[in-house]
Structure formats: structure tokens, C-alpha cells
Design a protein around this motif. Structure first.
Motif, PDB file in Angstrom:
ATOM      1  N   THR A 104      -6.157  80.003 -27.703  1.00 34.64           N
ATOM      2  CA  THR A 104      -4.977  79.133 -27.725  1.00 34.64           C
ATOM      3  C   THR A 104      -3.791  79.857 -27.099  1.00 34.64           C
ATOM      4  N   ALA A 105      -2.711  79.109 -26.890  1.00 37.00           N
ATOM      5  CA  ALA A 105      -1.497  79.723 -26.347  1.00 37.00           C
ATOM      6  C   ALA A 105      -0.895  80.714 -27.337  1.00 37.00           C
ATOM      7  N   GLU A 106      -1.149  80.510 -28.633  1.00 38.58           N
ATOM      8  CA  GLU A 106      -0.638  81.432 -29.657  1.00 38.58           C
ATOM      9  C   GLU A 106      -1.571  82.618 -29.881  1.00 38.58           C
ATOM     10  N   GLU A 108      -4.247  84.304 -27.513  1.00 39.07           N
ATOM     11  CA  GLU A 108      -4.671  84.145 -26.120  1.00 39.07           C
ATOM     12  C   GLU A 108      -6.003  84.795 -25.761  1.00 39.07           C
ATOM     13  N   VAL A 145      -7.966  71.221 -25.842  1.00 44.44           N
ATOM     14  CA  VAL A 145      -7.036  72.351 -25.909  1.00 44.44           C
ATOM     15  C   VAL A 145      -6.516  72.415 -27.340  1.00 44.44           C
ATOM     16  N   THR A 146      -6.736  73.538 -27.999  1.00 45.41           N
ATOM     17  CA  THR A 146      -6.400  73.685 -29.405  1.00 45.41           C
ATOM     18  C   THR A 146      -5.175  74.569 -29.573  1.00 45.41           C
ATOM     19  N   GLU A 147      -4.396  74.292 -30.613  1.00 40.07           N
ATOM     20  CA  GLU A 147      -3.217  75.092 -30.931  1.00 40.07           C
ATOM     21  C   GLU A 147      -3.465  75.895 -32.202  1.00 40.07           C
ATOM     22  N   GLY A 148      -2.657  76.926 -32.383  1.00 42.20           N
ATOM     23  CA  GLY A 148      -2.720  77.682 -33.629  1.00 42.20           C
ATOM     24  C   GLY A 148      -3.258  79.086 -33.470  1.00 42.20           C
ATOM     25  N   LYS A 149      -3.242  79.805 -34.586  1.00 39.81           N
ATOM     26  CA  LYS A 149      -3.743  81.173 -34.613  1.00 39.81           C
ATOM     27  C   LYS A 149      -5.263  81.200 -34.514  1.00 39.81           C
ATOM     28  N   SER A 153      -7.736  78.099 -35.721  1.00 43.35           N
ATOM     29  CA  SER A 153      -7.961  77.260 -34.543  1.00 43.35           C
ATOM     30  C   SER A 153      -9.445  77.023 -34.297  1.00 43.35           C
ATOM     31  N   LYS A 156     -10.296  74.059 -36.316  1.00 44.03           N
ATOM     32  CA  LYS A 156      -9.617  72.886 -35.760  1.00 44.03           C
ATOM     33  C   LYS A 156     -10.348  72.366 -34.533  1.00 44.03           C
ATOM     34  N   ARG A 157     -10.789  73.269 -33.678  1.00 44.56           N
ATOM     35  CA  ARG A 157     -11.450  72.819 -32.442  1.00 44.56           C
ATOM     36  C   ARG A 157     -12.805  72.186 -32.750  1.00 44.56           C
TER      37      ARG A 157
END
Length: 320
Positions: A104-106, A108, A145-149, A153, A156-157
Motif C-alpha cells: 500500500t501507499a502507507e 510500500e 488497490v488497498t490502503e492501510g498498514k 491491509s 482488507k485486500r
């Protein structure tokens, strides 16, 4: 022996009468037990479950059964499904492949030898594959595309992929090495790390996936296409130096490994494969992975694997 009774003639007459009966496979449960051969595969294990998504099951239920006659059995009638391999073709227009962008962006993922986050590589390649698949008619392809730590994540995905009622999951990643194998260097005045010892792609599946067999088949198709393009797979996962990152090699020809603990593979309710497209901690391969030529090569290989996975299979007895 009863006088006048000829067993050989009786058996021949009985077999002839049996062959001439118009038996339908689905209604053949009345047959006496001596016409049935025991098999150790007859009873399915308790833990075995149908791994086909509900959507595919509905498609098959709606399809009208086709029947054909076999000349060798006279008027006997068999359903068409009895003559086909277990795998069924898919319709590209309705086949739903989920492209999971690794990390994720958080959080990487790995950092490349030139300080570029893995997530950047993953997102770019996944978008390219999505575009290519949709161009080839796989319009139901979904980019995830998933967000989070990191760890949250993962769940979540998987939940998101399961909620998409997908037929197949492909998670896109780029490779690195364990920290103990990293070496120091500087790039553009910034400290960084690299390891030029290993390179290549790798493909992972989990035995704990509910449809491991299909996952493995798709993984092998990806590896086969990448190999056909002249790429080699990363062999370090078989070496003790990898420590707990060592994994069993399932296919030495195509570079498919098992990684049973991966959440994204084992928790998915559909066949799932993880692709490490190449090593970004290797300085030379990082430059290749950053080039449009290599990205297009990998994207086209994945698309070719999906098309082969979905192409119609011929019936065992040919066209009916």
C-alpha cells in the motif's frame, strides 16, 4: 452344476442385453453392484469443497445439458459433461480477474536499489496488465488497490477480492532479498542497499487455497509464458541461505513455488497466484524492470497465460 445350464452362453446373452439397453448415466444408480468397480477415489474427502465461485456455478446450472450417443454402446446416452475434461472454458466478457496491487501507499513493501518503493513498481505493472486484459476482451478485470498498514491491509485486500465475486486472483509484486544479504552503496548522494547475487521472476501458490490445483495450473502458465520470453526464474528460494524465506519448488521448469502461509493466497475463496515480476534490489534488473520493454513483456506474458487458461478445451471425443 445344474444339468443343461451353459454359463458361457448365459454370460454372453446377459452382456448383449445390457449393452442394448438405453441407459442414461445420470439414471444408472439402479445397476447391480457387480457392474460397478470400487475405487479409492469414489468418496470425496470430508474437507474437499467446490472451489468454483457461485457465479460460475450459476452459469453452469443455467446451461442446457447436451447429450451424445456412443456408437460402441448402441443407443446409450451420455451427458456432454461426461465427455469433457474437468476444466471448463470461460467467457472473456464475463470472466473476472482481480489484479491485486501488492502493498500500500502507507506500507510500500521493499525498497529498490535506487530508493524506489516496491508499491510504485507494483501499481504501474498492474495497471498495464489491466489495460492489456481489457483490450483483449477481459472487460470484467478489476484492479484492487488497498490502503492501510501492512498486516491489516492483507485481510482488507482478501475481503475485497472475495467480495468481488472473482474467478481468479493475481497479486503483483517485485522481489528483494532478506536483510542479511543486503550490501551498502550510495545512489545520487543517498545511502541505499542492493544485492546483485540474485535475479529473476518467481510465482507462488498456497496448498491452503481452496482451489490449489487450479491455482497451480495458472501459475505454471504464467511461468511458461515468461520462460518463453527468455526470462529466468529466481532460484534462491531453494537455498538454505534464505533461512525462513526458503520455499519448496513445485515446478523446476517454470519457477512455481509453494508459500502456504501467504494470507492473500490462502484466504482467497478463488484460485490465487502471487507473481514476483523481478528483483528490484538487483541493480541491473531494477533498470530492466523500470523499462517499458520489460513491463510490456511481462504484461503480455500474463495476458497470454490468462487467455490460455480460458481458451475452450476440446471434448475428449472431439467436436460433438
Amino acid at each position: 452344476m445344474v444339468a443343461g445350464f451353459r454359463p458361457r452362453r448365459f454370460v454372453i446373452v446377459a452382456i448383449a442385453a445390457f449393452v442394448l439397453l438405453p441407459i442414461e448415466v445420470s439414471d444408472a444408480r439402479w445397476l447391480p453392484d457387480f457392474f460397478k468397480f470400487p475405487s479409492k477415489h469414489t468418496a470425496a474427502p470430508k474437507h474437499a469443497k467446490s472451489a468454483r465461485p457461485a457465479r460460475l456455478a450459476r452459469h453452469r446450472a443455467a446451461a442446457k445439458p447436451h447429450r451424445t450417443r456412443l456408437a460402441a454402446l448402441g443407443p446409450a446416452i451420455l451427458p456432454r459433461s461426461a465427455l469433457k475434461p474437468a476444466s471448463t472454458p470461460c467467457d472473456p466478457a464475463t470472466f473476472r480477474l482481480v489484479l491485486d496491487v501488492g502493498h500500500t501507499a502507507e506500507s510500500e513493501g521493499a525498497m529498490s536499489a535506487r530508493n524506489v518503493a516496491e508499491f510504485v513498481f507494483n501499481l504501474r505493472l498492474a495497471r498495464l496488465i489491466e489495460e492489456k486484459l481489457k483490450t483483449e476482451g477481459f472487460t470484467e478485470t478489476r484492479l484492487l488497490v488497498t490502503e492501510g498498514k501492512a498486516r491489516p491491509s492483507l485481510f482488507k485486500r482478501v475481503a475485497a477480492a472475495n467480495g468481488l465475486d472473482a474467478d481468479l486472483l493475481l497479486s503483483i509484486h517485485h522481489d528483494s532479498v532478506p536483510n542479511k544479504l543486503l550490501e551498502d552503496w550510495e545512489f545520487e548522494g543517498k545511502k541505499s542497499h542492493y544485492s546483485d547475487r540474485f535475479s529473476g521472476y518467481s510465482v507462488f501458490v498456497s496448498h491452503d487455497n481452496p482451489d490449489f490445483k487450479t491455482s497451480l495450473s495458472f501459475a505454471e502458465l504464467i511461468g511458461k509464458e515468461l520462460k518463453a520470453d527468455g526470462l529466468h526464474y529466481a532460484e534462491q528460494y531453494t537455498q538454505p541461505i534464505m533461512g525462513r524465506d526458503q520455499h519448496p519448488l513445485l515446478d523446476k521448469e517454470t519457477g512455481v513455488y509453494s508459500y502456504d502461509e501467504l494470507i492473500v493466497l490462502r484466504k482467497a475463496r478463488m484460485p490465487a497466484v502471487l507473481l514476483e515480476a523481478g528483483s528490484i534490489i538487483n541493480r541491473d534488473e531494477e533498470l530492466e524492470m523500470d523499462s517499458p520493454e520489460r513491463q510490456n513483456m511481462i504484461g503480455s506474458a500474463v495476458v497470454a497465460a490468462v487467455k490460455e487458461f480460458c481458451e475452450p478445451r476440446q471434448a475428449i471425443l472431439g467436436p460433438l
